[in-house]
Design a protein around this motif. Structure first.
Motif, mmCIF file in Angstrom:
data_model
loop_
_atom_site.group_PDB
_atom_site.id
_atom_site.type_symbol
_atom_site.label_atom_id
_atom_site.label_comp_id
_atom_site.label_asym_id
_atom_site.label_seq_id
_atom_site.Cartn_x
_atom_site.Cartn_y
_atom_site.Cartn_z
ATOM 1 N N ARG A 19 0.874 -1.023 0.446
ATOM 2 C CA ARG A 19 0.141 -0.511 0.179
ATOM 3 C C ARG A 19 1.006 1.727 0.208
ATOM 4 O O ARG A 19 0.377 2.385 -0.486
ATOM 5 C CB ARG A 19 -0.994 -0.270 1.395
ATOM 6 N N ASN A 20 1.950 1.089 0.588
ATOM 7 C CA ASN A 20 2.642 2.267 0.604
ATOM 8 C C ASN A 20 3.401 2.591 -1.361
ATOM 9 O O ASN A 20 4.244 3.758 -1.276
ATOM 10 C CB ASN A 20 4.114 1.894 1.537
ATOM 11 N N GLU A 29 2.536 14.376 -10.155
ATOM 12 C CA GLU A 29 2.049 13.303 -8.831
ATOM 13 C C GLU A 29 1.880 12.372 -8.768
ATOM 14 O O GLU A 29 0.695 11.313 -8.997
ATOM 15 C CB GLU A 29 1.389 14.773 -7.788
ATOM 16 N N MET A 31 1.538 8.670 -7.013
ATOM 17 C CA MET A 31 0.389 8.378 -5.980
ATOM 18 C C MET A 31 0.914 7.212 -5.146
ATOM 19 O O MET A 31 0.881 6.239 -6.292
ATOM 20 C CB MET A 31 -1.255 8.905 -6.150
ATOM 21 N N THR A 32 0.804 7.099 -4.173
ATOM 22 C CA THR A 32 0.789 5.615 -3.619
ATOM 23 C C THR A 32 -1.072 4.858 -3.354
ATOM 24 O O THR A 32 -1.686 5.671 -3.790
ATOM 25 C CB THR A 32 1.477 5.498 -2.146
ATOM 26 N N LYS A 34 -1.877 4.234 -0.509
ATOM 27 C CA LYS A 34 -2.958 4.558 0.279
ATOM 28 C C LYS A 34 -3.337 6.200 -0.315
ATOM 29 O O LYS A 34 -4.546 7.209 0.409
ATOM 30 C CB LYS A 34 -1.778 4.821 1.609
ATOM 31 N N ALA A 35 -2.670 6.981 -0.918
ATOM 32 C CA ALA A 35 -2.709 8.635 -1.069
ATOM 33 C C ALA A 35 -3.674 7.907 -2.049
ATOM 34 O O ALA A 35 -5.432 9.089 -1.635
ATOM 35 C CB ALA A 35 -1.800 9.195 -1.692
ATOM 36 N N ALA A 36 -3.847 7.001 -3.211
ATOM 37 C CA ALA A 36 -5.646 6.959 -3.764
ATOM 38 C C ALA A 36 -6.676 6.693 -3.364
ATOM 39 O O ALA A 36 -7.078 7.243 -3.506
ATOM 40 C CB ALA A 36 -3.903 5.914 -5.149
ATOM 41 N N LYS A 37 -6.479 6.387 -2.453
ATOM 42 C CA LYS A 37 -7.867 5.862 -1.686
ATOM 43 C C LYS A 37 -8.312 6.892 -0.987
ATOM 44 O O LYS A 37 -9.430 6.716 -0.414
ATOM 45 C CB LYS A 37 -7.321 4.415 -0.087
ATOM 46 N N ILE A 38 -7.387 7.849 -0.415
ATOM 47 C CA ILE A 38 -8.144 9.074 0.432
ATOM 48 C C ILE A 38 -8.059 10.095 -0.643
ATOM 49 O O ILE A 38 -9.650 10.650 -0.409
ATOM 50 C CB ILE A 38 -7.174 9.978 1.155
ATOM 51 N N GLU A 39 -8.082 10.082 -1.967
ATOM 52 C CA GLU A 39 -8.558 10.864 -3.174
ATOM 53 C C GLU A 39 -10.053 10.097 -3.032
ATOM 54 O O GLU A 39 -10.739 10.436 -3.617
ATOM 55 C CB GLU A 39 -7.893 10.783 -3.825
ATOM 56 N N THR A 46 -9.464 14.316 -8.585
ATOM 57 C CA THR A 46 -7.836 13.607 -8.688
ATOM 58 C C THR A 46 -8.044 12.163 -8.882
ATOM 59 O O THR A 46 -7.587 11.468 -8.905
ATOM 60 C CB THR A 46 -6.948 14.477 -7.423
#
Length: 61
Positions: A19-20, A29, A31-32, A34-39, A46
């Motif tokens: 996930r990292n 930019e 995206m990991t 984890k970052a993609a999941k938040i978005e 995004t």
């Protein structure tokens, strides 16, 4: 199933260490997962781009 649902299912099946890892670059930019999941969860523009790119790369099952 929607793109978002498929993304969340794919994310849930990932090993935690994966996930990292960077999976996609959006607007220059990296995206990991984890970052993609938040978005994606917050339904940002995004997040929509991420879903489109992941689908075009056939990463959403």
């Amino acid at each position: 199933m929607t793109k978002k649902e498929r993304f969340l299912q794919t994310y849930a099946n990932l090993p935690i260490a994966s996930r990292n890892e960077i999976i996609v670059v959006v607007d220059g930019e990296p995206m990991t997962w984890k970052a993609a999941k938040i978005e994606v969860e917050v339904n940002t523009p995004t997040g929509m781009k991420i879903l489109d790119k992941l689908e075009s790369m056939d990463l959403l099952k």
